[in-house]
Design an enzyme around this catalytic site. Structure first.
Site, PDB file in Angstrom:
ATOM      1  N   HIS A  43      -1.542   6.775   7.928  1.00  0.00           N
ATOM      2  CA  HIS A  43      -0.610   7.725   7.306  1.00  0.00           C
ATOM      3  C   HIS A  43      -1.261   9.094   7.088  1.00  0.00           C
ATOM      4  O   HIS A  43      -0.588  10.123   7.149  1.00  0.00           O
ATOM      5  CB  HIS A  43      -0.149   7.210   5.935  1.00  0.00           C
ATOM      6  CG  HIS A  43       1.084   6.359   5.966  1.00  0.00           C
ATOM      7  ND1 HIS A  43       2.307   6.824   6.392  1.00  0.00           N
ATOM      8  CD2 HIS A  43       1.283   5.073   5.601  1.00  0.00           C
ATOM      9  CE1 HIS A  43       3.210   5.853   6.287  1.00  0.00           C
ATOM     10  NE2 HIS A  43       2.611   4.774   5.817  1.00  0.00           N
ATOM     11  N   HIS A  91      -3.158   0.681   8.124  1.00  0.00           N
ATOM     12  CA  HIS A  91      -1.820   1.277   8.042  1.00  0.00           C
ATOM     13  C   HIS A  91      -1.823   2.510   7.131  1.00  0.00           C
ATOM     14  O   HIS A  91      -1.295   3.565   7.501  1.00  0.00           O
ATOM     15  CB  HIS A  91      -0.848   0.210   7.522  1.00  0.00           C
ATOM     16  CG  HIS A  91       0.550   0.678   7.304  1.00  0.00           C
ATOM     17  ND1 HIS A  91       1.622   0.191   8.022  1.00  0.00           N
ATOM     18  CD2 HIS A  91       1.072   1.585   6.435  1.00  0.00           C
ATOM     19  CE1 HIS A  91       2.733   0.803   7.611  1.00  0.00           C
ATOM     20  NE2 HIS A  91       2.429   1.645   6.637  1.00  0.00           N
ATOM     21  N   GLU A  92      -2.449   2.373   5.962  1.00  0.00           N
ATOM     22  CA  GLU A  92      -2.438   3.494   5.003  1.00  0.00           C
ATOM     23  C   GLU A  92      -3.310   4.651   5.492  1.00  0.00           C
ATOM     24  O   GLU A  92      -2.948   5.814   5.318  1.00  0.00           O
ATOM     25  CB  GLU A  92      -2.887   3.023   3.618  1.00  0.00           C
ATOM     26  CG  GLU A  92      -2.024   1.920   2.990  1.00  0.00           C
ATOM     27  CD  GLU A  92      -0.531   2.187   3.040  1.00  0.00           C
ATOM     28  OE1 GLU A  92      -0.119   3.358   2.978  1.00  0.00           O
ATOM     29  OE2 GLU A  92       0.239   1.216   3.175  1.00  0.00           O
ATOM     30  N   GLY A 130       0.826  -1.189   0.000  1.00  0.00           N
ATOM     31  CA  GLY A 130       0.000   0.000   0.000  1.00  0.00           C
ATOM     32  C   GLY A 130       0.863   1.243   0.000  1.00  0.00           C
ATOM     33  O   GLY A 130       2.073   1.184   0.245  1.00  0.00           O
ATOM     34  N   GLN A 178       3.333   9.846   1.561  1.00  0.00           N
ATOM     35  CA  GLN A 178       4.581   9.137   1.282  1.00  0.00           C
ATOM     36  C   GLN A 178       5.230   9.575  -0.025  1.00  0.00           C
ATOM     37  O   GLN A 178       6.394   9.273  -0.266  1.00  0.00           O
ATOM     38  CB  GLN A 178       4.342   7.621   1.243  1.00  0.00           C
ATOM     39  CG  GLN A 178       3.988   7.040   2.599  1.00  0.00           C
ATOM     40  CD  GLN A 178       3.844   5.543   2.516  1.00  0.00           C
ATOM     41  OE1 GLN A 178       2.791   5.043   2.152  1.00  0.00           O
ATOM     42  NE2 GLN A 178       4.916   4.819   2.804  1.00  0.00           N
ATOM     43  N   CYS A 210       6.887  -0.682   6.428  1.00  0.00           N
ATOM     44  CA  CYS A 210       6.431   0.506   5.700  1.00  0.00           C
ATOM     45  C   CYS A 210       7.518   0.935   4.717  1.00  0.00           C
ATOM     46  O   CYS A 210       8.704   0.940   5.058  1.00  0.00           O
ATOM     47  CB  CYS A 210       6.151   1.629   6.694  1.00  0.00           C
ATOM     48  SG  CYS A 210       5.625   3.174   5.938  1.00  0.00           S
ATOM     49  N   LEU A 211       7.109   1.300   3.506  1.00  0.00           N
ATOM     50  CA  LEU A 211       8.076   1.753   2.493  1.00  0.00           C
ATOM     51  C   LEU A 211       8.826   3.005   2.947  1.00  0.00           C
ATOM     52  O   LEU A 211       9.922   3.268   2.467  1.00  0.00           O
ATOM     53  CB  LEU A 211       7.358   2.034   1.166  1.00  0.00           C
ATOM     54  CG  LEU A 211       6.761   0.813   0.444  1.00  0.00           C
ATOM     55  CD1 LEU A 211       5.929   1.264  -0.750  1.00  0.00           C
ATOM     56  CD2 LEU A 211       7.844  -0.159   0.012  1.00  0.00           C
TER      57      LEU A 211
HETATM   58 NI    NI Z   1       3.467   2.925   5.420  1.00  0.00          NI
END
Ligand code: NI
Length: 154
Positions: free
Chosen positions: A135, A131-132, A46, A51, A89-90
């Site tokens: 953010h 999670h997203e 995701g 991000q 997480c990226l």
């Molecule tokens: Ni993330």
């Protein structure tokens, strides 16, 4: 379409509250297209707009069939059950931690045509929704993960 740079932890853009999308503009459509391409390239589960440095309430989640679900102004409207699984997480490379999440989640959001829809997910997909959406309020999994550790990969 373009691959955008993924912002890393420490950048204040990850810590702000994102603004809702009031109108689907060409700019929002380009953002969605670029986020799709960036997510495919990064091979993540995701991606949220902050991000890629954009403070808008836009996320993409990859479901269990590898389909990308675009969510504009997403809200969790139902949740049930519980899971305690590893999350990463990226924007936080090399770190993983166990988080408490609901097992099943239903989200209401707008699609790129401006229509409201609901979508449900379980397990990994439910974690990705939570999670997203976190953010969008400046919350990272490391804020509430247990036993975050550095994964060493050669
Ligand atoms: Ni993330």
């Amino acid at each position: 379409m373009a691959i955008r740079n993924i912002v890393q932890v420490g950048d204040p853009v990850l810590r702000g509250k994102c603004r809702p999308v009031e109108e689907i503009t060409p700019r929002i459509l380009t953002l969605l297209d670029d986020m799709r391409e960036t997510l495919a390239y990064a091979d993540g589960a995701g991606l949220a707009a902050p991000q890629v440095g954009v403070r808008r309430r836009v996320v993409i989640v990859v479901d269990e069939n590898d389909k990308m679900i675009e969510l504009i102004n997403p809200e969790i409207i139902e949740q049930s059950g519980h899971q305690h699984e590893l999350e990463g997480c990226l924007s936080v490379p090399g770190r993983w931690g166990y988080t408490d999440r609901p097992m099943h989640v239903t989200v209401r959001a707008m699609d790129r045509e401006g229509n409201l829809f609901t979508v449900s997910g379980s397990g990994l997909t439910a974690r990705a929704f939570c999670h997203e959406i976190d953010h969008l309020d400046g919350i990272l999994f490391i804020d509430h993960a247990e036993e975050c550790k550095i994964e060493t990969q050669e």
